[in-house]
Design a protein around this motif. Sequence first.
Motif, PDB file in Angstrom:
ATOM      1  N   SER A  17       0.829  -1.197   0.000  1.00 35.70           N
ATOM      2  CA  SER A  17       0.000   0.000   0.000  1.00 35.70           C
ATOM      3  C   SER A  17       0.866   1.251   0.000  1.00 35.70           C
ATOM      4  N   GLY A  18       0.300   2.302  -0.568  1.00 36.44           N
ATOM      5  CA  GLY A  18       0.986   3.583  -0.590  1.00 36.44           C
ATOM      6  C   GLY A  18       0.992   4.220   0.782  1.00 36.44           C
ATOM      7  N   ALA A  19       2.039   4.929   1.059  1.00 35.45           N
ATOM      8  CA  ALA A  19       2.157   5.687   2.301  1.00 35.45           C
ATOM      9  C   ALA A  19       2.838   6.997   1.935  1.00 35.45           C
ATOM     10  N   SER A  20       2.948   7.877   2.859  1.00 35.79           N
ATOM     11  CA  SER A  20       3.637   9.151   2.628  1.00 35.79           C
ATOM     12  C   SER A  20       3.088   9.893   1.417  1.00 35.79           C
ATOM     13  N   GLY A  21       1.768  10.017   1.355  1.00 41.42           N
ATOM     14  CA  GLY A  21       1.161  10.786   0.285  1.00 41.42           C
ATOM     15  C   GLY A  21       0.695   9.965  -0.905  1.00 41.42           C
ATOM     16  N   ARG A  22       1.069   8.691  -0.997  1.00 40.42           N
ATOM     17  CA  ARG A  22       0.584   7.843  -2.092  1.00 40.42           C
ATOM     18  C   ARG A  22      -0.765   7.294  -1.697  1.00 40.42           C
ATOM     19  N   ASP A  23      -1.656   7.167  -2.665  1.00 44.79           N
ATOM     20  CA  ASP A  23      -2.973   6.606  -2.411  1.00 44.79           C
ATOM     21  C   ASP A  23      -3.069   5.208  -2.990  1.00 44.79           C
ATOM     22  N   GLY A  24      -3.903   4.382  -2.370  1.00 46.10           N
ATOM     23  CA  GLY A  24      -4.233   3.085  -2.939  1.00 46.10           C
ATOM     24  C   GLY A  24      -3.210   2.004  -2.711  1.00 46.10           C
ATOM     25  N   VAL A  25      -3.383   0.936  -3.453  1.00 43.69           N
ATOM     26  CA  VAL A  25      -2.516  -0.222  -3.351  1.00 43.69           C
ATOM     27  C   VAL A  25      -1.703  -0.370  -4.631  1.00 43.69           C
ATOM     28  N   PHE A  26      -0.620  -1.107  -4.543  1.00 45.66           N
ATOM     29  CA  PHE A  26       0.258  -1.341  -5.677  1.00 45.66           C
ATOM     30  C   PHE A  26      -0.380  -2.361  -6.610  1.00 45.66           C
ATOM     31  N   LEU A  28      -0.321  -3.807 -10.965  1.00 44.17           N
ATOM     32  CA  LEU A  28       0.473  -3.867 -12.195  1.00 44.17           C
ATOM     33  C   LEU A  28      -0.416  -4.224 -13.368  1.00 44.17           C
ATOM     34  N   ASP A  29      -0.031  -3.823 -14.554  1.00 46.00           N
ATOM     35  CA  ASP A  29      -0.679  -4.283 -15.782  1.00 46.00           C
ATOM     36  C   ASP A  29       0.182  -5.399 -16.345  1.00 46.00           C
ATOM     37  N   LEU A  30      -0.373  -6.617 -16.388  1.00 43.46           N
ATOM     38  CA  LEU A  30       0.382  -7.785 -16.839  1.00 43.46           C
ATOM     39  C   LEU A  30      -0.237  -8.386 -18.088  1.00 43.46           C
ATOM     40  N   ALA A  31       0.603  -8.727 -19.047  1.00 45.12           N
ATOM     41  CA  ALA A  31       0.133  -9.379 -20.269  1.00 45.12           C
ATOM     42  C   ALA A  31      -0.534 -10.697 -19.913  1.00 45.12           C
ATOM     43  N   GLY A  32      -1.722 -10.922 -20.414  1.00 49.62           N
ATOM     44  CA  GLY A  32      -2.453 -12.154 -20.175  1.00 49.62           C
ATOM     45  C   GLY A  32      -3.274 -12.156 -18.901  1.00 49.62           C
ATOM     46  N   LEU A  33      -2.964 -11.260 -17.976  1.00 52.04           N
ATOM     47  CA  LEU A  33      -3.701 -11.199 -16.710  1.00 52.04           C
ATOM     48  C   LEU A  33      -4.453  -9.891 -16.542  1.00 52.04           C
ATOM     49  N   GLY A  34      -4.046  -8.855 -17.253  1.00 54.30           N
ATOM     50  CA  GLY A  34      -4.671  -7.545 -17.089  1.00 54.30           C
ATOM     51  C   GLY A  34      -4.183  -6.856 -15.828  1.00 54.30           C
ATOM     52  N   ARG A  35      -5.004  -5.964 -15.321  1.00 57.35           N
ATOM     53  CA  ARG A  35      -4.665  -5.213 -14.100  1.00 57.35           C
ATOM     54  C   ARG A  35      -4.615  -6.218 -12.951  1.00 57.35           C
ATOM     55  N   SER A  36      -3.456  -6.316 -12.286  1.00 56.04           N
ATOM     56  CA  SER A  36      -3.228  -7.373 -11.298  1.00 56.04           C
ATOM     57  C   SER A  36      -2.750  -6.822  -9.966  1.00 56.04           C
ATOM     58  N   LEU A  37      -3.204  -7.475  -8.908  1.00 55.11           N
ATOM     59  CA  LEU A  37      -2.870  -7.094  -7.545  1.00 55.11           C
ATOM     60  C   LEU A  37      -1.969  -8.149  -6.927  1.00 55.11           C
ATOM     61  N   PRO A  38      -0.730  -7.789  -6.546  1.00 55.35           N
ATOM     62  CA  PRO A  38       0.107  -8.736  -5.810  1.00 55.35           C
ATOM     63  C   PRO A  38      -0.440  -8.917  -4.392  1.00 55.35           C
ATOM     64  N   VAL A  39      -0.607 -10.164  -3.979  1.00 58.42           N
ATOM     65  CA  VAL A  39      -1.168 -10.499  -2.660  1.00 58.42           C
ATOM     66  C   VAL A  39      -0.223 -11.488  -1.990  1.00 58.42           C
ATOM     67  N   PHE A  40       0.047 -11.278  -0.715  1.00 57.66           N
ATOM     68  CA  PHE A  40       1.038 -12.070   0.001  1.00 57.66           C
ATOM     69  C   PHE A  40       0.413 -12.787   1.197  1.00 57.66           C
ATOM     70  N   SER A  41       0.864 -14.017   1.425  1.00 63.74           N
ATOM     71  CA  SER A  41       0.334 -14.831   2.520  1.00 63.74           C
ATOM     72  C   SER A  41       0.869 -14.407   3.878  1.00 63.74           C
ATOM     73  N   PHE A  42       2.069 -13.837   3.898  1.00 62.92           N
ATOM     74  CA  PHE A  42       2.696 -13.450   5.150  1.00 62.92           C
ATOM     75  C   PHE A  42       3.345 -12.079   5.000  1.00 62.92           C
TER      76      PHE A  42
END
Length: 124
Positions: A17-26, A28-42
């Motif tokens: 997530s953005g901090a220090s003035g950045r909004d939203g979450v990180f 990416l635009d990925l070929a074959g997947l489109g707009r994608s959200l990296p998600v982590f288990s830990f």
Amino acid sequence: MSTRERGGVGPVYWLISGASGRDGVFVLDLAGLGRSLPVFSFKEEAELFLALGGLGEGWRAVESGAGDFLSLFFGPAADVKSVVLDPLPNMFRDSTAGLVGLSLGRFMDRFLGVSGADVVPEPG
């Protein structure tokens, strides 16, 4: 899926997530997947991604539960089409991120533990 639960209300994941003035979450635009959200288990996996990813200052790992994801996917990240589970930054450079990618609907179905007739509709 993380076995650790947030306040006993279900599984949790970690987002960048953005901090220090950045909004939203990180995302990416990925070929074959489109707009994608990296998600982590830990948290440690998200922090490793930040350490290796070269995103610069102002990004942090944040804990997110089912309610957070629903608000995100039906709100500011409504354009997200897929989720990439526990990626390393080099996976985006060498195009292997698709190997750990899920459609948004499939991710939410698994996250919420639903199947068949109970499947969550795709947003948008």
